[in-house]
Design an enzyme around this catalytic site. Structure first.
Site, PDB file in Angstrom:
ATOM      1  CE1 TYR A 126      34.706  53.115  57.284  1.00 35.77           C
ATOM      2  CE2 TYR A 126      33.510  51.672  55.788  1.00 35.77           C
ATOM      3  CZ  TYR A 126      34.548  52.554  56.036  1.00 35.77           C
ATOM      4  OH  TYR A 126      35.436  52.856  55.047  1.00 35.77           O
ATOM      5  CD  GLU A 148      33.759  57.015  58.396  1.00 40.25           C
ATOM      6  OE1 GLU A 148      32.548  56.725  58.298  1.00 40.25           O
ATOM      7  OE2 GLU A 148      34.445  57.451  57.472  1.00 40.25           O
ATOM      8  CG  ASP A 185      57.965  57.870  68.194  1.00 40.34           C
ATOM      9  OD1 ASP A 185      57.545  56.821  68.732  1.00 40.34           O
ATOM     10  OD2 ASP A 185      58.123  57.979  66.959  1.00 40.34           O
ATOM     11  CB  THR A 231      54.292  51.328  67.166  1.00 35.75           C
ATOM     12  OG1 THR A 231      55.579  51.126  67.749  1.00 35.75           O
ATOM     13  CG2 THR A 231      54.400  52.280  65.986  1.00 35.75           C
ATOM     14  CE  LYS A 237      58.883  50.069  65.955  1.00 38.22           C
ATOM     15  NZ  LYS A 237      57.719  50.916  65.591  1.00 38.22           N
ATOM     16  NE  ARG A 257      52.988  46.153  61.058  1.00 36.18           N
ATOM     17  CZ  ARG A 257      54.258  45.933  61.393  1.00 36.18           C
ATOM     18  NH1 ARG A 257      54.636  44.770  61.861  1.00 36.18           N
ATOM     19  NH2 ARG A 257      55.144  46.869  61.255  1.00 36.18           N
TER      20      ARG A 257
HETATM   21  N1  DSN Z   1      60.409  50.385  61.039  1.00 35.02           N
HETATM   22  C1  DSN Z   1      60.527  50.703  62.436  1.00 35.02           C
HETATM   23  C2  DSN Z   1      61.820  50.246  62.998  1.00 35.02           C
HETATM   24  O1  DSN Z   1      62.310  49.237  62.519  1.00 35.02           O
HETATM   25  O2  DSN Z   1      62.351  50.853  63.920  1.00 35.02           O
HETATM   26  C3  DSN Z   1      60.280  52.126  62.714  1.00 35.02           C
HETATM   27  O3  DSN Z   1      59.185  52.572  61.994  1.00 35.02           O
END
Ligand code: DSN
Length: 390
Positions: A46, A48, A196, A222, A225, A231
């Site tokens: 933990y 925090e 984003d 994120t 990708k 993730r």
């Molecule tokens: N689910 C993602 C995508 O496929 O673009 C975005 O959150």
């Protein structure tokens, strides 16, 4: 593993991933080192708070992990720590965007983001997302002819609506974004500019897509990708007198989250280190070459590609084409039977429902990680075409 049921499911999924052609534009395949970090004892802790300011003891090593992750994030995008702050604790992309709005936009304030049908994301102020309930979401669309952002229309809309924040970014827009134009529109309309870059962060890191950092106030991404990490998500914010970074840190913790997932943060650090290499630069360029080849080959075979092509890892195909083809749902189901995994997707100005839209979305990040090159894309286009025309 002692748990044979889960072990079996893990094995089956591993085998499925190895066999399938993965064209889901938001997925990738992480390295063994990222997996090792995710599966480490760091998950037990933990933590925090932030490095040097934790609520529990025993965080000496955890502090080093988080600080190293922050340093690697800034290094990867060539950002000076005096100019940019970074928060690596968001659990994923949606909580990251939520944290930014909750820090910077008064409840009920206006978020101007790309509409879902044009390729925007739910958390860019869509009604079904909390971001469209706590704040007033306003959408911009695309130019009907070019299927690209029309920056003059966007300026007009921003000057009328006067949003608190403008979001540049997408989940299904294949083209480059002109961040300089977004900056100008944000300045003229008095808005904060949030980029984003979840989909194209890896391409920016590899120098294959324009960087938003010279123009944005805040950048979210994120990591899982094109950046090829676990993730998780990261928020970058410009350090200046507006105090965005302090507000964002407070919004992430204690505003929205408790203990950060330190195993994931270690995995993010590993992925950021991997992305800061010449091999990753070559990867990012290959991802785009592969997408452009796949788009061109499908076009050659008579498929309508939204906006005529792609500048990124992502392709949108109009498989319905005014009723002369098949629906996006049918297309994705047919392809899945052939071992090619895609997702059905709305296309700009879609006349069909989001549950059975006119398009499919393809992405080349995962297959490029497996080593695919242009010649593989030519073959793949033939397989896709054959399957859709059956
Ligand atoms: N689910 C993602 C995508 O496929 O673009 C975005 O959150």
């Amino acid at each position: 593993m002692k748990d044979k049921e889960i072990e079996k499911l893990m094995r089956r999924e591993r085998e499925r991933q190895a066999k399938a052609v993965n064209l889901i534009a938001s997925e990738n395949i992480v390295s063994a080192d990222v997996l090792a970090a995710l599966g480490s004892e760091l998950t037990n802790k933990y933590a925090e708070g932030y490095p040097g300011k934790r609520y529990y003891g025993g965080n000496e090593i955890i502090d080093e992990v988080e600080s190293l992750c922050q340093k690697r994030a800034l290094d990867l995008f060539k950002l000076k720590p005096t100019a940019w702050a970074v928060n690596v604790q968001p659990l994923s992309g949606s909580p990251a965007n939520l944290a930014v709005y909750s820090a910077l936009v008064p409840i009920g304030g206006k978020i101007l983001g790309m509409s879902l049908a044009s390729g925007g994301h739910l958390t860019h102020g869509q009604k079904v997302s909390f971001t469209g309930k706590a704040w007033k979401g306003i959408s911009y669309g695309l130019d009907k002819k070019t299927e690209r952002i029309n920056y003059d229309d966007l300026l007009t809309q921003a000057m009328i609506d006067k949003p608190h924040i403008i979001v540049a970014g997408f989940t299904a827009y294949p083209r480059k974004i002109d961040f300089k134009k977004f900056r100008n529109i944000a300045d003229l309309s008095g808005a904060i500019l949030l980029v984003d870059m979840s989909h194209f962060a890896g391409l920016v890191a590899g120098g294959a897509y324009p960087s938003p950092f010279p123009y944005a106030d805040v950048v979210t991404t994120t990591v899982h990708k094109t950046l090829r990490g676990p993730r998780a998500a990261i928020i970058f914010s410009k350090r200046d007198e507006r105090g965005f970074s302090e507000k964002i840190d407070k919004a992430v913790f204690p505003g929205l989250q408790g203990g950060p997932h330190m195993n994931a943060i270690a995995g993010v650090a590993v992925a950021l280190g991997e992305a800061n290499t010449p091999a990753f630069k070559a990867y990012a360029k290959q991802v785009i070459k592969n997408a452009q080849t796949l788009a061109a080959e499908l076009k050659k075979r008579g498929w309508r590609i939204i906006s005529g092509g792609t500048d990124s890892h992502l392709i949108l195909v109009d498989v319905w084409e005014n009723g002369s083809g098949i629906s996006g749902k049918e297309a994705s189901e047919r392809l899945e039977k052939e071992g090619i995994i895609v997702n059905k997707n709305a296309i700009p100005f879609d006349t069909r429902s989001p549950f059975d839209p006119s398009g499919i979305r393809l992405g080349t990040a995962a297959e490029t990680t497996k080593g695919a090159k242009e010649k593989d894309m030519v073959k793949l286009a033939g397989r896709i075409d054959g399957c859709l025309r059956k």
